[in-house]
Design a protein around this motif. Structure first.
Motif, PDB file in Angstrom:
ATOM      1  N   PRO A 101       0.812  -1.212   0.000  1.00  0.00           N
ATOM      2  CA  PRO A 101       0.000   0.000   0.000  1.00  0.00           C
ATOM      3  C   PRO A 101       0.848   1.266   0.000  1.00  0.00           C
ATOM      4  N   ALA A 104       2.653   1.579  -3.527  1.00  0.00           N
ATOM      5  CA  ALA A 104       1.839   1.851  -4.710  1.00  0.00           C
ATOM      6  C   ALA A 104       1.505   3.324  -4.866  1.00  0.00           C
ATOM      7  N   GLN A 105       1.760   4.086  -3.834  1.00  0.00           N
ATOM      8  CA  GLN A 105       1.416   5.509  -3.920  1.00  0.00           C
ATOM      9  C   GLN A 105       2.638   6.347  -4.239  1.00  0.00           C
ATOM     10  N   GLY A 106       2.467   7.206  -5.211  1.00  0.00           N
ATOM     11  CA  GLY A 106       3.516   8.156  -5.547  1.00  0.00           C
ATOM     12  C   GLY A 106       4.844   7.551  -5.939  1.00  0.00           C
ATOM     13  N   PRO A 107       4.869   6.737  -7.011  1.00  0.00           N
ATOM     14  CA  PRO A 107       6.129   6.130  -7.440  1.00  0.00           C
ATOM     15  C   PRO A 107       6.988   7.107  -8.241  1.00  0.00           C
TER      16      PRO A 107
ATOM     17  N   PRO B 101      -6.396   2.582   0.039  1.00  0.00           N
ATOM     18  CA  PRO B 101      -5.438   1.614   0.589  1.00  0.00           C
ATOM     19  C   PRO B 101      -6.002   0.850   1.780  1.00  0.00           C
ATOM     20  N   LEU B 150      -6.020   3.004  -6.490  1.00  0.00           N
ATOM     21  CA  LEU B 150      -4.991   3.146  -5.456  1.00  0.00           C
ATOM     22  C   LEU B 150      -3.848   4.018  -5.919  1.00  0.00           C
ATOM     23  N   GLY B 151      -3.234   3.588  -6.989  1.00  0.00           N
ATOM     24  CA  GLY B 151      -2.010   4.266  -7.382  1.00  0.00           C
ATOM     25  C   GLY B 151      -2.192   5.022  -8.658  1.00  0.00           C
ATOM     26  N   ARG B 155      -0.585  10.653 -11.030  1.00  0.00           N
ATOM     27  CA  ARG B 155      -0.414  11.498  -9.858  1.00  0.00           C
ATOM     28  C   ARG B 155       0.983  11.363  -9.252  1.00  0.00           C
ATOM     29  N   GLY B 156       1.574  10.185  -9.491  1.00  0.00           N
ATOM     30  CA  GLY B 156       2.888   9.953  -8.931  1.00  0.00           C
ATOM     31  C   GLY B 156       3.982  10.822  -9.526  1.00  0.00           C
TER      32      GLY B 156
END
Lengths: 218, 218
Positions: A101, A104-107, B101, B150-151, B155-156
């Motif tokens: 989790p 997966a956010q902001g890669p 998440p 989720l991802g 946005r990342g």
DNA sequence: ACCCTTAAACTAGCGGTGTAAGTTTTGCCG
DNA sequence: CGGCAAAACTTACACCGCTAGTTTAAGGGT
């Protein structure tokens, strides 16, 4: 206790221990004090090596992502490359499910994730996909892999038949899902991935290379 | 301040306020004291209505999942039903991206998630899919939708071109992703969903109903 | 050989967190 | 009208991320 003869902490050691801790006890158990204790050290000492807790987590996430193999995109068969990549990606994430989790956010700032996106995008464009399509395909596969690693479908179910039988007529056997967890998740992933690739190949044949499609590539 | 003439809190009001708070300021800002302050109340008062913080979050998650429409599975066209469901599911999640998440983990206890799984599974079995296949298909679609919500791929990325140009040769335009965020994510979702459904329809024609496939259903 | 800078550990402490315990006042029921 | 449950309160505990300042050792420069 002042500065020791030999440093007790290194960035690498911290990241490895953090990974092990998260794997073993989950994200909620991961605190700077707990991690420090695991390293035989006192909490704030970590801040000599990382500026914030999130920086440690980013390093863990980057290490995990770094294990993904994108070498298939060097070859000519983009479908096989996507398949190999997706499986490798899934293997990397399910090896450390508890950080998924976060990962997966902001890669968009982590080097390994960027290198991966670069390889996938480049490979697809080289295969003839229009740039916008290549972006969409990479994103779609990422959605699928991340989702599969994030919310293990089967893990969510409980081994109590009573819970389901009463209210959800079609889920009478849902409690069995908990037993066959891994095989259900892998089966669902395999089925979905094959369907996705099948559909993409059809789209490729329709829009990118109507002539070559269907023949042995060469 | 003791018990008031009229209760200031109800479960519903707490859930609504919690949802709004998470939407507006994100998961990290969601604390029991902060939520209580938003409700004009003192923190521990929440525990008169919910046993733990997680119970509040579960209620929020269940409400979000409850907005998903599965009515399409009552009809005969399972492909259209899956498509409508997936889009509705995605809309429900992207309306509250910050709880995704949390929501994606362990759905097996929340009523709305179970009702959804029940409807999907039942519809697919009714359409002729073998039970094991139906489970896999439902899970695969869930992976895809959850991953997409989720991802957010776009946005990342960051709006700084310099960051990408140097090291990732194919991502020279990645900073543009931040601009077209929503359209990139929706495009990737649409492409992936169509590919998935195309592949599943092919599988259906091959294994479930070789005779009827290709003809107008009737 | 000495000094000085820097590194890497420490202790102390701030403000915030989830939640348990006990208190107080109110509304309602017998 | 007495008593009980409900729903707010205050207090408190252990933990959290992190800052500040302290202490000592390592390593480089003269």
């Amino acid at each position: 206790m002042p500065r020791p003869r030999q440093p007790r902490l290194t960035r690498q050691l911290i990241v490895e221990t953090a990974t092990a801790l998260i794997d073993a006890e989950g994200m909620p158990a991961f605190s700077t004090r707990r991690l420090a204790a695991e390293l035989g050290v006192r909490g704030p000492s970590l801040y000599n090596h990382f500026a914030t807790k999130d920086e440690i987590l980013d390093a863990v996430a980057d290490t995990v992502t770094g294990a993904v193999d994108t070498s298939g995109f060097a070859g000519r068969d983009w479908v096989a490359a996507l398949r190999d990549w997706a499986w490798s990606y899934r293997r990397a994430l399910t090896a450390h499910p508890n950080i998924v989790p976060y990962l997966a956010q902001g890669p968009g700032r982590r080097p390994a994730a960027l290198a991966m996106a670069d390889a996938v995008y480049g490979g697809l464009v080289r295969a003839g996909w229009p740039p916008a399509r290549a972006t969409h395909i990479g994103a779609a596969l990422r959605y699928f892999v991340a989702g599969s690693a994030l919310g293990s479908f089967a893990r969510g179910f409980v081994e109590d038949p009573e819970l389901y039988a009463a209210h959800y007529p079609h889920l009478r056997q849902a409690h069995r899902l908990a037993e066959h967890q891994q095989s259900v998740d892998e089966g669902a992933f395999a089925l979905g991935l094959d369907a996705l690739l099948h559909g993409l190949a059809a789209e490729y044949a329709r829009t990118v290379d109507p002539v070559e499609s269907g023949r042995p590539s060469g």
